[in-house]
Design a protein around this motif. Sequence first.
Motif, PDB file in Angstrom:
ATOM      1  N   ALA A  72       0.956  -1.064   0.013  1.00 52.96           N
ATOM      2  CA  ALA A  72       0.038   0.046   0.125  1.00 52.96           C
ATOM      3  C   ALA A  72       0.906   1.199   0.109  1.00 52.96           C
ATOM      4  CB  ALA A  72      -0.657  -0.001   1.246  1.00 52.96           C
ATOM      5  N   ALA A  73       0.452   2.284  -0.513  1.00 50.67           N
ATOM      6  CA  ALA A  73       1.345   3.712  -0.519  1.00 50.67           C
ATOM      7  C   ALA A  73       1.554   3.992   0.742  1.00 50.67           C
ATOM      8  CB  ALA A  73       0.264   4.554  -1.258  1.00 50.67           C
ATOM      9  N   LEU A  74       2.642   4.601   0.979  1.00 52.46           N
ATOM     10  CA  LEU A  74       3.403   5.288   2.400  1.00 52.46           C
ATOM     11  C   LEU A  74       3.464   6.739   1.877  1.00 52.46           C
ATOM     12  CD1 LEU A  74       4.690   4.881   5.002  1.00 52.46           C
ATOM     13  CD2 LEU A  74       6.746   4.743   3.772  1.00 52.46           C
ATOM     14  N   ASP A  75       2.623   7.713   2.959  1.00 51.64           N
ATOM     15  CA  ASP A  75       2.792   8.913   2.654  1.00 51.64           C
ATOM     16  C   ASP A  75       3.594   9.487   3.882  1.00 51.64           C
ATOM     17  OD1 ASP A  75       2.200  11.510   2.085  1.00 51.64           O
ATOM     18  OD2 ASP A  75       0.236  11.653   3.205  1.00 51.64           O
ATOM     19  N   GLN A  76       4.938   9.656   3.355  1.00 46.76           N
ATOM     20  CA  GLN A  76       5.838  10.217   4.424  1.00 46.76           C
ATOM     21  C   GLN A  76       6.963  11.152   3.554  1.00 46.76           C
ATOM     22  OE1 GLN A  76       7.139   9.227   7.841  1.00 46.76           O
ATOM     23  NE2 GLN A  76       4.790   9.098   7.664  1.00 46.76           N
ATOM     24  N   THR A  77       7.048  12.477   3.822  1.00 50.20           N
ATOM     25  CA  THR A  77       8.098  13.191   3.311  1.00 50.20           C
ATOM     26  C   THR A  77       9.737  12.795   3.513  1.00 50.20           C
ATOM     27  OG1 THR A  77       8.145  14.695   4.993  1.00 50.20           O
ATOM     28  CG2 THR A  77       6.418  14.980   3.617  1.00 50.20           C
ATOM     29  N   PRO A  78      10.439  13.251   2.691  1.00 51.11           N
ATOM     30  CA  PRO A  78      11.876  12.998   3.143  1.00 51.11           C
ATOM     31  C   PRO A  78      12.244  13.328   4.455  1.00 51.11           C
ATOM     32  CG  PRO A  78      11.671  13.809   0.807  1.00 51.11           C
ATOM     33  CD  PRO A  78      10.337  13.868   1.223  1.00 51.11           C
ATOM     34  N   ALA A  79      11.998  14.517   4.776  1.00 48.21           N
ATOM     35  CA  ALA A  79      12.359  15.076   6.100  1.00 48.21           C
ATOM     36  C   ALA A  79      11.548  14.184   7.242  1.00 48.21           C
ATOM     37  CB  ALA A  79      11.900  16.392   6.403  1.00 48.21           C
ATOM     38  N   GLN A  80      10.376  13.613   7.225  1.00 47.04           N
ATOM     39  CA  GLN A  80       9.928  12.791   8.219  1.00 47.04           C
ATOM     40  C   GLN A  80      10.346  11.413   8.140  1.00 47.04           C
ATOM     41  OE1 GLN A  80       5.849  12.959   6.395  1.00 47.04           O
ATOM     42  NE2 GLN A  80       5.182  14.401   7.846  1.00 47.04           N
ATOM     43  N   ILE A  81      11.078  11.035   6.922  1.00 48.65           N
ATOM     44  CA  ILE A  81      11.664   9.758   6.924  1.00 48.65           C
ATOM     45  C   ILE A  81      12.896   9.968   7.747  1.00 48.65           C
ATOM     46  CG2 ILE A  81      12.800   7.924   5.513  1.00 48.65           C
ATOM     47  CD1 ILE A  81      10.665   8.762   3.357  1.00 48.65           C
ATOM     48  N   GLY A  82      13.683  10.928   7.561  1.00 48.05           N
ATOM     49  CA  GLY A  82      14.769  11.197   8.128  1.00 48.05           C
ATOM     50  C   GLY A  82      14.639  11.385   9.754  1.00 48.05           C
ATOM     51  N   THR A  83      13.766  12.036  10.203  1.00 49.21           N
ATOM     52  CA  THR A  83      13.509  12.232  11.519  1.00 49.21           C
ATOM     53  C   THR A  83      13.095  10.972  12.041  1.00 49.21           C
ATOM     54  OG1 THR A  83      12.411  14.398  11.068  1.00 49.21           O
ATOM     55  CG2 THR A  83      11.912  13.146  13.301  1.00 49.21           C
ATOM     56  N   ARG A  84      12.059   9.919  11.445  1.00 48.28           N
ATOM     57  CA  ARG A  84      12.062   8.555  11.922  1.00 48.28           C
ATOM     58  C   ARG A  84      13.079   7.625  12.214  1.00 48.28           C
ATOM     59  NH1 ARG A  84       9.221   5.782  15.424  1.00 48.28           N
ATOM     60  NH2 ARG A  84       8.438   3.874  14.519  1.00 48.28           N
ATOM     61  N   LEU A  85      13.969   7.673  11.282  1.00 48.88           N
ATOM     62  CA  LEU A  85      15.209   6.913  11.236  1.00 48.88           C
ATOM     63  C   LEU A  85      16.263   7.293  12.437  1.00 48.88           C
ATOM     64  CD1 LEU A  85      15.951   6.497   7.503  1.00 48.88           C
ATOM     65  CD2 LEU A  85      14.631   4.951   8.916  1.00 48.88           C
ATOM     66  N   ASN A  86      16.281   8.641  12.443  1.00 49.24           N
ATOM     67  CA  ASN A  86      17.024   9.235  13.578  1.00 49.24           C
ATOM     68  C   ASN A  86      16.696   8.709  14.932  1.00 49.24           C
ATOM     69  OD1 ASN A  86      19.301  11.036  14.544  1.00 49.24           O
ATOM     70  ND2 ASN A  86      17.534  12.291  15.117  1.00 49.24           N
ATOM     71  N   THR A  87      15.322   8.868  14.805  1.00 48.82           N
ATOM     72  CA  THR A  87      14.613   8.523  16.549  1.00 48.82           C
ATOM     73  C   THR A  87      14.957   7.069  16.805  1.00 48.82           C
ATOM     74  OG1 THR A  87      12.901  10.149  16.279  1.00 48.82           O
ATOM     75  CG2 THR A  87      12.629   8.265  17.634  1.00 48.82           C
ATOM     76  N   LEU A  88      14.949   6.188  15.747  1.00 51.50           N
ATOM     77  CA  LEU A  88      15.175   4.774  16.089  1.00 51.50           C
ATOM     78  C   LEU A  88      16.778   4.521  16.116  1.00 51.50           C
ATOM     79  CD1 LEU A  88      13.147   3.303  13.292  1.00 51.50           C
ATOM     80  CD2 LEU A  88      12.733   3.076  15.640  1.00 51.50           C
ATOM     81  N   HIS A  89      17.501   5.329  15.340  1.00 55.33           N
ATOM     82  CA  HIS A  89      18.782   5.171  15.671  1.00 55.33           C
ATOM     83  C   HIS A  89      19.284   5.456  17.133  1.00 55.33           C
ATOM     84  CE1 HIS A  89      23.167   7.131  14.830  1.00 55.33           C
ATOM     85  NE2 HIS A  89      23.307   5.811  15.236  1.00 55.33           N
ATOM     86  N   GLN A  90      18.919   6.749  17.492  1.00 61.66           N
ATOM     87  CA  GLN A  90      19.171   7.301  18.937  1.00 61.66           C
ATOM     88  C   GLN A  90      18.775   6.377  20.000  1.00 61.66           C
ATOM     89  OE1 GLN A  90      21.212  10.102  19.320  1.00 61.66           O
ATOM     90  NE2 GLN A  90      21.148   9.930  17.120  1.00 61.66           N
ATOM     91  N   ALA A  91      17.879   5.421  19.641  1.00 63.02           N
ATOM     92  CA  ALA A  91      17.168   4.494  20.621  1.00 63.02           C
ATOM     93  C   ALA A  91      17.872   3.210  20.778  1.00 63.02           C
ATOM     94  CB  ALA A  91      15.680   4.637  20.735  1.00 63.02           C
ATOM     95  N   ALA A  92      18.621   3.068  19.391  1.00 56.14           N
ATOM     96  CA  ALA A  92      19.298   1.733  19.200  1.00 56.14           C
ATOM     97  C   ALA A  92      20.466   1.437  20.080  1.00 56.14           C
ATOM     98  CB  ALA A  92      19.538   1.379  17.874  1.00 56.14           C
ATOM     99  N   ASN A  93      20.873  -0.014  20.439  1.00 58.33           N
ATOM    100  CA  ASN A  93      21.895  -0.452  21.065  1.00 58.33           C
ATOM    101  C   ASN A  93      22.602  -1.469  20.410  1.00 58.33           C
ATOM    102  OD1 ASN A  93      20.293  -2.590  21.523  1.00 58.33           O
ATOM    103  ND2 ASN A  93      20.397  -2.157  23.947  1.00 58.33           N
ATOM    104  N   SER A  94      22.004  -2.017  19.360  1.00 60.02           N
ATOM    105  CA  SER A  94      22.724  -2.926  18.427  1.00 60.02           C
ATOM    106  C   SER A  94      22.759  -2.799  17.065  1.00 60.02           C
ATOM    107  CB  SER A  94      21.524  -4.241  18.614  1.00 60.02           C
ATOM    108  OG  SER A  94      22.197  -5.398  17.898  1.00 60.02           O
ATOM    109  N   LEU A  95      23.956  -3.098  16.426  1.00 59.67           N
ATOM    110  CA  LEU A  95      24.252  -2.914  14.978  1.00 59.67           C
ATOM    111  C   LEU A  95      24.558  -4.329  14.490  1.00 59.67           C
ATOM    112  CD1 LEU A  95      24.936  -1.276  12.447  1.00 59.67           C
ATOM    113  CD2 LEU A  95      27.004  -0.974  13.554  1.00 59.67           C
ATOM    114  N   LEU A  96      24.021  -4.764  13.456  1.00 57.36           N
ATOM    115  CA  LEU A  96      24.440  -6.067  12.561  1.00 57.36           C
ATOM    116  C   LEU A  96      24.764  -5.577  11.093  1.00 57.36           C
ATOM    117  CD1 LEU A  96      21.852  -8.812  13.820  1.00 57.36           C
ATOM    118  CD2 LEU A  96      24.118  -8.536  14.372  1.00 57.36           C
TER     119      LEU A  96
END
Length: 319
Positions: free
Chosen positions: A59-83
């Motif tokens: 299905a279509a996803l309605d996210q602007t480039p800025a919103q995508i960057g913000t979402r990824l940054n939020t997840l990154h800041q909360a992360a403690n694991s990298l594979l």
Amino acid sequence: MKNNISLRDGAKYFSTLLWSAAFALLLSGCGGGSSGSSASNLPAFPLDPASARALVGGAALDQTPAQIGTRLNTLHQAANSLLIGDNHFFFADGTTTRVATTCTGGSCTTSGGGESLTIALADLDFASTTDNEYQSVMTDRGVSLVQGRARQPTSGVSGGQTDTLGYGGWLDHSFFFVQASEQTAPMADPFTVGYGVSIGNAPGTNPAATGGATWTGVMVGGDVSDTASRGNGIQGDAEIDIDNFANPDVDIRFTNIYDLDSGSTRGDMSWDDIAVTGGAFATGSGTNQIQGEFYGPDHEEVGGVFERNDVLGAFGAQR
């Protein structure tokens, strides 16, 4: 490594790819449109979102480039694991080489040719929109999927250029992607490198409950075969099962797999009875391997990286 390309040279692709965190897929042959780029010097997005959605039923996803960057940054800041999966180098003369990667907690080390390079979560930047751009593609099986592109000068190479293209998805506590970058002339031996990545907040414990559970989501990948389809993008369904939490092992199924370039189907992939220890699991090596972790405070999600059937990639799923 081939033609004296060392991990010091490999550091150039790490510094130019992971700094921008362009969600990336090993997609070199699609020909999708740019869809209104704000930076005209960027490479064209490889996927046409509408065609990709029609192929896999998303299905279509309605996210602007800025919103995508913000979402990824939020997840990154909360992360403690990298594979990070093994790295595949593809050279201009048609030869290839693999460089193994090992990960512990929030860092991964790539080793080869007597050298090593370590990448940590703290080295990554998912908020920057300088010289890179994201585009919404779809939601599929509860996963938000986007593609990204980036272009910048190659670190340490006068006149060199690095183009990055890709694809991946996120959930509430994790995200995953498969990424490729092309290092171009005037390098003595231009090359492309690809690998899968999974990032999240891992509790480091096994799911504690009675019975079992199933996590469903998406796998993404890139073709790394020595054929004309090398570089084609791959997407399919992911299902991860634990039958008995008291003695946990995972069964993994990737099904309904499509080549996003040709529209053709690919064979299913499966791994069975992989022991879970400290919330993590791994099996295999080389061209048949998979590793992953459970994410979220209640182990709501699972993600990881893999290689099989000439496809390298990453996956994410939720309970």
